[in-house]
Write a protein that holds these residues in place. Structure first.
Motif, mmCIF file in Angstrom:
data_model
loop_
_atom_site.group_PDB
_atom_site.id
_atom_site.type_symbol
_atom_site.label_atom_id
_atom_site.label_comp_id
_atom_site.label_asym_id
_atom_site.label_seq_id
_atom_site.Cartn_x
_atom_site.Cartn_y
_atom_site.Cartn_z
ATOM 1 N N ARG A 264 -3.560 14.746 -11.434
ATOM 2 C CA ARG A 264 -3.664 14.809 -12.300
ATOM 3 C C ARG A 264 -5.156 14.790 -12.900
ATOM 4 N N VAL A 265 -6.255 13.923 -12.368
ATOM 5 C CA VAL A 265 -7.681 14.551 -12.616
ATOM 6 C C VAL A 265 -7.886 15.894 -13.360
ATOM 7 N N GLN A 266 -7.337 16.552 -12.127
ATOM 8 C CA GLN A 266 -7.353 18.023 -12.043
ATOM 9 C C GLN A 266 -7.051 19.183 -12.830
ATOM 10 N N LYS A 267 -5.916 18.323 -13.212
ATOM 11 C CA LYS A 267 -4.616 19.300 -14.127
ATOM 12 C C LYS A 267 -5.762 18.431 -16.052
ATOM 13 N N VAL A 268 -6.411 17.535 -15.718
ATOM 14 C CA VAL A 268 -6.878 17.002 -16.678
ATOM 15 C C VAL A 268 -7.973 17.974 -16.489
ATOM 16 N N CYS A 269 -8.488 18.175 -15.861
ATOM 17 C CA CYS A 269 -9.874 19.200 -15.525
ATOM 18 C C CYS A 269 -9.813 20.364 -16.237
ATOM 19 N N ILE A 270 -8.161 21.241 -16.201
ATOM 20 C CA ILE A 270 -7.641 22.249 -16.606
ATOM 21 C C ILE A 270 -8.352 22.284 -17.726
ATOM 22 N N ALA A 271 -7.093 21.289 -18.656
ATOM 23 C CA ALA A 271 -6.865 21.830 -19.675
ATOM 24 C C ALA A 271 -8.571 21.023 -21.025
ATOM 25 N N PHE A 272 -9.209 20.497 -19.990
ATOM 26 C CA PHE A 272 -10.480 19.957 -20.298
ATOM 27 C C PHE A 272 -11.660 21.496 -21.062
ATOM 28 N N ARG A 273 -11.048 22.597 -19.464
ATOM 29 C CA ARG A 273 -11.637 23.207 -19.674
ATOM 30 C C ARG A 273 -10.785 25.017 -20.571
ATOM 31 N N HIS A 274 -10.138 24.553 -20.973
ATOM 32 C CA HIS A 274 -9.257 25.339 -22.488
ATOM 33 C C HIS A 274 -9.630 24.920 -23.936
ATOM 34 N N TYR A 275 -10.495 24.050 -23.602
ATOM 35 C CA TYR A 275 -10.772 22.936 -24.669
ATOM 36 C C TYR A 275 -12.397 23.411 -25.133
ATOM 37 N N CYS A 276 -12.914 23.427 -23.564
ATOM 38 C CA CYS A 276 -14.231 24.216 -23.556
ATOM 39 C C CYS A 276 -14.269 25.984 -23.804
ATOM 40 N N ASP A 277 -13.368 26.698 -23.493
ATOM 41 C CA ASP A 277 -13.329 27.778 -23.712
ATOM 42 C C ASP A 277 -13.093 27.510 -25.353
ATOM 43 N N GLU A 278 -12.016 26.765 -25.652
ATOM 44 C CA GLU A 278 -12.480 27.441 -27.201
ATOM 45 C C GLU A 278 -12.422 26.444 -28.591
ATOM 46 N N GLN A 279 -13.845 26.566 -27.123
ATOM 47 C CA GLN A 279 -15.248 25.372 -28.401
ATOM 48 C C GLN A 279 -14.414 24.358 -28.952
ATOM 49 N N ASN A 280 -13.922 23.805 -28.330
ATOM 50 C CA ASN A 280 -13.242 22.832 -29.204
ATOM 51 C C ASN A 280 -13.899 21.525 -28.640
ATOM 52 N N LEU B 188 0.593 -1.052 -0.214
ATOM 53 C CA LEU B 188 -0.381 -0.128 0.071
ATOM 54 C C LEU B 188 0.859 1.310 0.059
ATOM 55 N N VAL B 189 1.927 1.456 0.788
ATOM 56 C CA VAL B 189 2.563 2.148 0.937
ATOM 57 C C VAL B 189 3.254 2.366 -0.514
ATOM 58 N N GLU B 190 3.065 1.616 -0.999
ATOM 59 C CA GLU B 190 4.851 1.665 -2.282
ATOM 60 C C GLU B 190 3.879 1.784 -3.040
ATOM 61 N N TYR B 191 2.264 1.779 -3.217
ATOM 62 C CA TYR B 191 1.510 2.601 -4.475
ATOM 63 C C TYR B 191 1.114 3.943 -4.087
ATOM 64 N N ARG B 192 0.877 3.932 -3.020
ATOM 65 C CA ARG B 192 1.249 5.268 -2.841
ATOM 66 C C ARG B 192 1.526 6.157 -2.971
ATOM 67 N N THR B 193 3.074 5.635 -2.395
ATOM 68 C CA THR B 193 4.333 6.137 -3.253
ATOM 69 C C THR B 193 4.755 6.781 -4.755
ATOM 70 N N SER B 194 4.189 5.801 -5.272
ATOM 71 C CA SER B 194 4.363 5.865 -6.515
ATOM 72 C C SER B 194 2.458 6.544 -7.323
ATOM 73 N N LEU B 195 1.708 6.992 -6.624
ATOM 74 C CA LEU B 195 0.782 7.608 -7.074
ATOM 75 C C LEU B 195 1.712 8.827 -7.019
ATOM 76 N N TYR B 196 1.868 9.214 -5.917
ATOM 77 C CA TYR B 196 2.728 10.259 -5.763
ATOM 78 C C TYR B 196 3.540 11.153 -7.292
ATOM 79 N N ASN B 197 4.641 9.873 -7.290
ATOM 80 C CA ASN B 197 5.573 10.148 -7.339
ATOM 81 C C ASN B 197 5.437 10.683 -8.767
ATOM 82 N N GLU B 198 3.857 10.008 -9.815
ATOM 83 C CA GLU B 198 3.128 10.058 -11.114
ATOM 84 C C GLU B 198 2.767 11.500 -10.725
ATOM 85 N N GLY B 199 2.573 11.975 -9.848
ATOM 86 C CA GLY B 199 1.505 12.999 -10.280
ATOM 87 C C GLY B 199 -0.246 12.963 -9.930
ATOM 88 N N PHE B 200 -0.786 11.784 -9.350
ATOM 89 C CA PHE B 200 -1.804 11.439 -9.241
ATOM 90 C C PHE B 200 -2.515 12.342 -7.337
#
Lengths: 112, 547
Positions: A93-109, A11-23
């Motif tokens: 990560r989810v948050q970052k994706v959301c930000i990108a998503f919102r940019h697309y929304c702004d561009e109506q892409n 569990l600890v390893e998994y969690r650490t990896s999540l941190y490292n990968e930026g999740f």
């Protein structure tokens, strides 16, 4: 006992990896700190709540995207909510994706 | 827990036990915040809908100490909720959002938010929210000028409740929360005959004073003014109207603080409405002399009104030094509280500008004083100093920023001033106060007056020069500060201008400029060298000596 220790280590390893990968980010640590004796399942509860909420949001998003002419404003609102929720538990990560998503929304892409 | 808000145990263990209401549409966040707040030993109530939150608040008026609300919510805009809450219940409200854009944050502050937190929120940020509650309490106490601040606050809240029924039928756009404000607002509208005195009598609460009522009225006016400002510039006149009413309040207020506020209010009125010739300048002058030690502040306050009245119609004629003071006061800016009234300020400025061409230094000085609710003694001193300044007001604070005004000083005025200055001398602190006030003024004014860096820098130099040579260390500091203040006009030094107190104000470049001319005038008199602006600093120094 061995099994438990092993599981914990995993569990600890998994969690650490999540941190490292930026999740996950600091917020998750905060959440963990909040957990204490009086509320041992705090993190579990919060994360479950998040899953429920985000599931609902994702459904809405899918529905909206499948429409002929997507209502970007609504999409944006949904994504904003998801962004807020994900930041609550530290889902970076989810948050970052959301930000990108919102940019697309702004561009109506729609492609994005 | 809500019932006994007055003497709840939390006051003993403050900030523990703080009653927080959390409003957020996201259940995840609600849960997290609840847990975090509980960790801070606060009492938490969560709410998923804005309407629900409002109902909860109305239901238990004293049930909460602070509200934390999300900005984006489906049923009601977070800002709207914020406004309503602040107005109705006068509770500190904290906004939070994922979005940390400057414009959003500004909007939050504009609508009255005590703080704006960014999500994700950390524990340490939540630990500090009690300061907003504490601060509000302290301010309330000051406003009320009561000995038992907390109790008074509670009482006032209770009183507002009592009046729910009374004013319900009055309707209007006022919420049930601040009925007193409603009444007072109505007073402003001149639709009703209720006034703070009447409200007070109706309330029949022994330890509630008119000041309390007035302070609420002020707050409400602030809110209204802000709304008006948003709607129309002319709306500011409406605000003025309200300010006009304040003189009535001033009459009843004896507290220095209150009077200052009110007077400032009045001053504001004066600014706007040249027609508001409410207070005969002469009376004020006398008062000033008499009330030196006590009500000077209040006096000065009223003076501005007079001054305004007089000045506006005859900006050029305020030569009489006697009235000069009062006149100069006119343009004083209202209590820093009113700084929020942008429209108000601008109006004052413009008005002052007119005046300044003639007198101004006076006004500015006085204004500055007024703004700062400085201790009575100091105020007293300041008044004296201001008086001498009448004629030299020619120093173009606002309008003539471009030119080094001193030359225009009228000798007659100067003489008067010199006399007065001498009188002032014993007070000493005046200048400190002046500077403080000027700073405060500055903060108020900064919004409206165009910076006159050129002229002021000149003055600064003069001042610096003189101060260094003549004054004792204290005074020298003041002058230097003043000089610095002018430099600040360039928008750099404000912070550094004044020692201690003044620094806080920082804002008004223009104010500084405006103030300084007065100071100069004051200095001049001592030396009786009205001609040279540079000499002003000297005069100021003299004044400082007095201090």
């Amino acid at each position: 006992m061995e099994g438990v220790i092993q599981l914990q280590r995993q569990l600890v390893e998994y969690r650490t990896s999540l941190y490292n990968e930026g999740f996950l980010d600091d917020q998750f640590i905060q959440l963990q700190q909040l957990q204490d004796e009086s509320n041992p399942d705090f993190v579990v509860e919060v994360v479950s709540l998040f899953f429920e909420d985000s599931q609902r949001l994702l459904n809405e998003l899918t529905k909206a995207l499948h429409q002929q002419s997507s209502d970007f404003k609504r999409l944006d609102a949904h994504v904003h909510q998801l962004k807020g929720s994900s930041s609550s538990i530290g889902a970076q990560r989810v948050q970052k994706v959301c930000i990108a998503f919102r940019h697309y929304c702004d561009e109506q892409n729609t492609e994005g | 827990m809500e019932c006994n808000g007055f003497n709840s145990p939390r006051s003993d263990t403050f900030p523990a036990g703080l009653r927080v209401l959390v409003v957020d549409d996201d259940p995840t966040w609600l849960k997290i915040l609840e847990k975090m707040l509980k960790k801070c030993s606060y009492e938490v109530t969560t709410c998923g809908l804005a309407r629900e939150a409002l109902d909860l608040l109305r239901e238990r008026k004293d049930g909460f100490d602070i509200v934390i609300s999300d900005v984006n919510m489906p049923d009601m805009d977070g800002f709207k909720l914020l406004e309503n809450m602040g107005l109705e219940m006068d509770l500190p409200v904290i906004m939070m959002s994922v979005d940390g854009e400057t414009s959003r944050v500004m909007k939050g502050v504009q609508h009255g938010a005590c703080d704006y937190l960014l999500k994700p929120i950390r524990m340490k940020e939540l630990r500090n929210i009690w300061q907003h509650v504490f601060r509000k309490r302290v301010h309330e106490v000051r406003d009320i000028e009561s000995h038992d601040g907390f109790e008074e606050i509670q009482i006032m809240r209770n009183v507002s409740d009592q009046y729910d029924d009374i004013y319900l039928h009055n309707g209007g756009d006022l919420t049930s929360g601040k009925k007193r404000k409603d009444v007072e607002n109505k007073l402003d509208n001149k639709d009703f005959e209720v006034g703070p005195k009447k409200i007070l009598d109706l309330m029949n609460v022994p330890w509630l004073t008119r000041e309390n009522v007035a302070s609420h009225l002020q707050k409400y006016r602030l809110y209204l003014c802000r709304l008006q400002k948003e709607n129309d510039i002319k709306a500011s006149f409406g605000g003025i109207k309200q300010a006009d009413l304040s003189p009535k309040h001033t009459a009843g207020k004896f507290g220095l603080h209150n009077s200052i506020n009110i007077q400032q209010d009045d001053a504001a009125n004066g600014h706007f409405g040249t027609s508001d010739n409410k207070i005969p300048p002469h009376n004020i002058d006398h008062k000033i002399h008499e009330a030196e030690l006590k009500g000077i502040v209040s006096m000065s306050m009223t003076k501005p009104k007079k001054a305004q009245i007089v000045n506006i119609p005859e900006p050029q004629k305020l030569s009489s030094s006697g009235t000069g003071l009062s006149h100069s006061w006119g343009s004083l800016e209202p209590d820093p509280k009113y700084a929020a009234f942008d429209s108000t300020l601008t109006m004052q400025y413009s008005w002052r500008d007119i005046q300044y061409q003639e007198y101004k230094p006076h006004l500015q000085l006085e204004n500055s004083f007024r703004h700062l609710p400085l201790p009575a003694i100091q105020n007293h001193i300041q008044v004296n100093t201001l008086r001498p300044v009448p004629s030299t007001n020619t120093i173009p604070f606002n309008k003539e920023r471009d030119k080094p005004s001193p030359v225009e000083i009228q000798p007659s005025g100067a003489k008067c001033r010199s006399q007065q200055i001498r009188q002032v001398a014993p007070t000493g602190n005046a200048f400190d106060l002046l500077s403080a006030q000027s700073e405060s003024c500055m903060t108020n004014f900064h919004t409206s007056s165009p910076p006159a860096s050129a002229t002021f820098s000149m003055k600064n130099q003069g001042i610096d020069r003189i101060s260094v040579t003549d004054l004792e260390s204290n005074k020298g500091n003041l002058i230097q500060e003043i000089g610095a203040a002018f430099a600040c006009i360039d928008e750099d030094l404000t912070a550094s201008c004044f020692q201690g107190d003044c620094c806080s104000i920082n804002l008004g470049f223009q104010n500084i400029a405006e103030v300084s001319p007065y100071l100069y005038d004051a200095l001049k008199f001592d030396y009786e060298n009205p001609c040279d602006s540079l000499e002003y600093p000297v005069i100021i120094d003299q004044g400082l000596f007095i201090a």
